[in-house]
Design an enzyme around this catalytic site. Structure first.
Site, PDB file in Angstrom:
ATOM      1  N   THR A 125       0.842  -1.203   0.000  1.00 37.58           N
ATOM      2  CA  THR A 125       0.000   0.000   0.000  1.00 37.58           C
ATOM      3  C   THR A 125       0.877   1.253   0.000  1.00 37.58           C
ATOM      4  OG1 THR A 125      -0.084   0.094   2.415  1.00 37.58           O
ATOM      5  CG2 THR A 125      -1.816  -1.183   1.325  1.00 37.58           C
ATOM      6  N   GLY A 126       0.252   2.400   0.241  1.00 42.35           N
ATOM      7  CA  GLY A 126       0.983   3.660   0.238  1.00 42.35           C
ATOM      8  C   GLY A 126       1.472   4.101   1.609  1.00 42.35           C
ATOM      9  N   ASP A 127       1.210   3.286   2.655  1.00 41.82           N
ATOM     10  CA  ASP A 127       1.673   3.670   3.995  1.00 41.82           C
ATOM     11  C   ASP A 127       2.001   2.398   4.788  1.00 41.82           C
ATOM     12  OD1 ASP A 127       2.226   5.228   6.317  1.00 41.82           O
ATOM     13  OD2 ASP A 127       0.761   6.729   5.705  1.00 41.82           O
ATOM     14  N   ASP A 128       2.136   2.518   6.115  1.00 41.49           N
ATOM     15  CA  ASP A 128       2.562   1.375   6.925  1.00 41.49           C
ATOM     16  C   ASP A 128       1.700   0.134   6.634  1.00 41.49           C
ATOM     17  OD1 ASP A 128       4.228   3.280   8.028  1.00 41.49           O
ATOM     18  OD2 ASP A 128       3.147   3.418   9.926  1.00 41.49           O
ATOM     19  N   SER A 174       6.212  -1.279   1.136  1.00 44.29           N
ATOM     20  CA  SER A 174       5.626   0.015   1.535  1.00 44.29           C
ATOM     21  C   SER A 174       6.645   1.130   1.373  1.00 44.29           C
ATOM     22  CB  SER A 174       5.206  -0.046   3.007  1.00 44.29           C
ATOM     23  OG  SER A 174       5.011   1.258   3.524  1.00 44.29           O
TER      24      SER A 174
END
Ligand SMILES: *[C@@H]1O[C@H](CO)[C@@H](O)[C@H](O)[C@H]1NC(C)=O
Ligand SMILES: *[C@@H]1O[C@H](CO)[C@@H](O)[C@H](O)[C@H]1NC(C)=O
Ligand SMILES: *[C@@H]1O[C@H](CO)[C@@H](O)[C@H](O)[C@H]1NC(C)=O
Ligand SMILES: *[C@@H]1O[C@H](CO)[C@@H](O)[C@H](O)[C@H]1NC(C)=O
Length: 439
Positions: free
Chosen positions: A242-245, A276
């Site tokens: 994904t785009g974060d943690d 990530s």
């Protein structure tokens, strides 16, 4: 049916015979007494028709008939466009092969709900927040599973509002459970969540396994799984990119989280694979209710910002203790390990800068990486040194064979068998045997 049970039993045996630990049995998987189909409630899976009413009526029926043994809501193959809806207790939401539950992009059809008491406001904006697409509050015994069907948040309209600064309130999660116990989420794909993908908050006894979570690398704040002020959680065999943690364990935000005082504890994160731009596995930064007894094992990360990130801040209060991280493989990462006391923003000006977090008893063992730019940074707080930090058997191959040192401050603990050599702060005061005995 019998065959399935026999297979399950066999799988369990194999798991135990191989000494492999598993979430199976952590929350019993229930066979429901009856099955209803979304189609019987007017559902149309053509990708155009709005199915909010069909979902709500089917779930209303499950709630009010309250059949002993519970009810399975079958979502057949097809694309089922819908606005947000609430689940109920003793139900299974089953996504057949080829079933896609697709969120409407019409923001006006997303109801506002109250901010979480442990956050005091929406995470992004003051005031309330948009309800998640699939929401559950005050429930017991809920399963979301199927044959690898998809829940698609169509998040790009929300990401664009965030980018353009036009968000009126905090973006919705794809899936949120509040005050709920006995949850299983398995064999589904979550994609393009507007905000965090999965948010169990004030929950207990939760299994999340065999789930795929996908969002573009540049999508803002699309965390994979964020257990928050929750206990007894098993997160196993998932793939998240994904785009974060990918996974971030939390427990509330500054003065609101301190006042609410509900910790996260008893959390296992096992056999996670993914990628990530931020953290592979994180604890924090919102940890004001405390986080303890977390085990992070067998993690495989590719092309990731920070492999393991433990983060908190002044004003957070709370604690982070008894966290063990073992068997992590990283390939292409900016920083292997970061443990820091200066990360994250505050809900408002009312936070107490003297509310410092306690970080104590973190063991990181068996961590390997290649194509790593920086091995690690461990920065405690002047007013609250991080204690009993133990590094053991950690090897990072630095890009280009350069010599990049660890950076440490306001920390004590022990390190052995660490390459590049760990910082001198970790040479005292516990002696060389502390780490070996820690796990
Ligand atoms: C879900 O239930 C909450 C109350 O718990 C309510 O505020 C919200 O509007 C409901 N959401 C939908 C989509 O009906
Ligand atoms: C994982 O999901 C796949 C696809 O739905 C399924 O074939 C497999 O049996 C699942 N494994 C477990 C352990 O549930
Ligand atoms: C489930 O679907 C995802 C996304 O399409 C795919 O990457 C994954 O391999 C599938 N899992 C199984 C077990 O088929
Ligand atoms: C964490 O584990 C310790 C030791 O097993 C236990 O005493 C403590 O109650 C646990 N914490 C929570 C919040 O459950």
């Amino acid at each position: 049916m019998l065959l399935k049970l026999v297979t399950l039993f066999f799988l369990l045996l194999v798991h135990y015979a191989m000494g492999e630990e598993t979430c199976l049995g952590f929350v019993p998987m229930k066979m429901r007494a009856e099955t209803i189909s979304l189609v019987d409630y007017g559902g149309v899976g053509d990708g155009q028709t709005l199915n909010t009413k069909a979902f709500k009526e089917a779930i209303y029926r499950i709630e009010h008939l309250n059949r002993p043994g519970g009810t399975l809501l079958y979502v057949p193959a097809g694309v089922w466009l819908t606005g947000p809806f609430n689940l109920t207790s003793h139900m299974t939401l089953f996504l057949a092969k080829g079933a896609v539950i697709k969120a409407t992009q019409d923001a006006a059809s997303w109801p506002l709900i109250d901010p979480l008491p442990s956050y005091g406001r929406g995470r992004e904006k003051p005031g309330g927040r948009f309800s998640s697409l699939i929401h559950g509050d005050g429930l017991n015994d809920v399963i979301i599973t199927g044959e690898n069907g998809t829940i698609d948040g169509q998040g790009d309209v929300w990401w664009n509002m965030w980018r353009q600064g036009t968000l009126p309130f905090t973006r919705p999660h794809l899936l949120e459970f509040m005050h709920t116990s006995e949850i299983i989420i398995s064999n589904v794909v979550l994609q393009n969540s507007p905000f965090w993908n999965m948010h169990p908050v004030y929950c207990s006894n939760v299994v999340i396994n065999n789930v795929t979570i996908l969002a573009p690398r540049d999508s803002p704040n699309t965390d994979g799984i964020d257990p928050d002020s929750s206990s007894n959680i098993c997160i196993e065999d998932n793939y998240i990119s994904t785009g974060d943690d990918l996974v971030a364990v939390k427990s509330g935000w500054d003065e609101y989280g301190i006042a609410y005082g509900r910790p996260s504890s008893g959390i296992t994160i096992r056999r996670l694979t993914g990628s990530s731009p931020f953290a592979g596995v994180a604890v924090g930064s919102e940890t004001s209710g405390g986080v303890e007894n977390v085990s992070i094992e067998h993690i495989t990360l590719d092309n990731t910002g920070i492999g393991i990130h433990i983060k908190t801040n002044e004003g957070r209060g709370g604690y982070i203790r008894n966290i063990t991280v073992t068997n992590v493989n990283m390939h292409v990462v900016r920083m292997g390990i970061k443990i820091a006391g200066d990360v994250g923003d505050h809900p408002d000006e009312k936070f107490d800068p003297k509310a410092v977090p306690v970080v104590d008893g973190l063991t990181l063992k068996g961590i390997w990486g290649d194509n790593v730019q920086m091995p690690g940074l461990i920065h405690g707080l002047k007013s609250s040194s991080f204690t009993r930090i133990c590094l053991y058997d950690i090897k990072f191959e630095i890009v280009g064979g350069r010599e990049v040192p660890w950076k440490c401050a306001d920390v004590s603990g022990s390190a052995s068998d660490v390459e590049p050599l760990a910082c001198t702060e970790l040479a005292s005061p516990y002696g060389p045997n502390f780490c070996a005995n820690a796990v």
